[in-house]
Write a protein that holds these residues in place. Structure first.
Motif, short mmCIF file in Angstrom:
data_model
loop_
_atom_site.label_atom_id
_atom_site.label_comp_id
_atom_site.label_asym_id
_atom_site.label_seq_id
_atom_site.Cartn_x
_atom_site.Cartn_y
_atom_site.Cartn_z
N ARG A 52 3.26 5.90 -3.26
CA ARG A 52 4.42 6.61 -3.82
C ARG A 52 4.39 6.64 -5.34
O ARG A 52 4.75 7.64 -5.95
CB ARG A 52 5.71 5.94 -3.36
N THR A 53 3.97 5.55 -5.98
CA THR A 53 4.03 5.47 -7.44
C THR A 53 2.80 6.06 -8.12
O THR A 53 2.89 6.55 -9.23
CB THR A 53 4.19 4.01 -7.90
N ASN A 54 1.64 6.00 -7.48
CA ASN A 54 0.41 6.48 -8.11
C ASN A 54 -0.46 7.18 -7.07
O ASN A 54 -1.43 6.60 -6.58
CB ASN A 54 -0.34 5.30 -8.73
N PRO A 55 -0.15 8.43 -6.72
CA PRO A 55 -0.95 9.11 -5.70
C PRO A 55 -2.35 9.44 -6.20
O PRO A 55 -2.56 9.68 -7.39
CB PRO A 55 -0.15 10.39 -5.42
N GLN A 56 -3.30 9.44 -5.29
CA GLN A 56 -4.67 9.80 -5.64
C GLN A 56 -4.79 11.32 -5.62
O GLN A 56 -4.33 11.98 -4.70
CB GLN A 56 -5.65 9.20 -4.64
N VAL A 57 -5.45 11.85 -6.64
CA VAL A 57 -5.66 13.29 -6.74
C VAL A 57 -7.16 13.53 -6.75
O VAL A 57 -7.87 12.99 -7.60
CB VAL A 57 -5.01 13.85 -8.03
N TYR A 58 -7.62 14.31 -5.81
CA TYR A 58 -9.04 14.61 -5.72
C TYR A 58 -9.30 16.00 -6.27
O TYR A 58 -8.52 16.92 -6.04
CB TYR A 58 -9.52 14.54 -4.27
N GLY A 59 -10.38 16.17 -6.99
CA GLY A 59 -10.76 17.48 -7.51
C GLY A 59 -11.08 17.41 -8.98
O GLY A 59 -11.08 16.37 -9.62
N VAL A 60 -11.39 18.57 -9.55
CA VAL A 60 -11.74 18.67 -10.95
C VAL A 60 -10.47 18.60 -11.78
O VAL A 60 -9.49 19.27 -11.47
CB VAL A 60 -12.48 20.01 -11.21
N GLY B 268 0.81 -1.21 0.00
CA GLY B 268 0.00 0.00 0.00
C GLY B 268 0.85 1.26 0.00
O GLY B 268 0.54 2.23 -0.70
N ARG B 269 1.93 1.25 0.77
CA ARG B 269 2.82 2.41 0.78
C ARG B 269 3.51 2.59 -0.57
O ARG B 269 3.73 3.72 -1.02
CB ARG B 269 3.85 2.27 1.88
N GLN B 270 3.85 1.48 -1.22
CA GLN B 270 4.49 1.56 -2.53
C GLN B 270 3.51 2.13 -3.57
O GLN B 270 3.89 2.94 -4.41
CB GLN B 270 4.95 0.18 -2.97
N GLU B 271 2.24 1.74 -3.51
CA GLU B 271 1.25 2.25 -4.44
C GLU B 271 1.02 3.74 -4.25
O GLU B 271 0.79 4.47 -5.21
CB GLU B 271 -0.07 1.50 -4.29
#
Length: 70
Positions: free
Chosen positions: A35-43, A30-33
């Motif tokens: 770092r490699t693909n952060p979630q971005v919230y918003g428009v 989970g920590r690796q995910e």
């Protein structure tokens, strides 16, 4: 009449080791995910060069005058 339930000590140890292994493996994955693909919230931002990415709204509907239809 009694019922005897036998729980094996190796089975208990195996379940504990398996539980800790899955916990630590999932935690590191989970920590690796993150770092490699952060979630971005918003428009989402419009693509570069696009003045307005949304289509223009349709023109308003003109209601005919009631005196002309009668």
């Amino acid at each position: 009449m009694g019922l005897v339930v036998v729980i094996s000590l190796p089975l208990i140890l195996f379940c504990l080791i398996l539980g800790f292994g899955c916990y630590f493996f999932g935690k590191s994955r989970g920590r690796q995910e993150v770092r490699t693909n952060p979630q971005v919230y918003g428009v989402p931002a419009p693509p570069p060069g696009a003045a307005n990415s949304y289509p223009s709204p349709p023109p308003p509907h003109a209601k005919p005058d009631s005196a002309e239809t009668a």
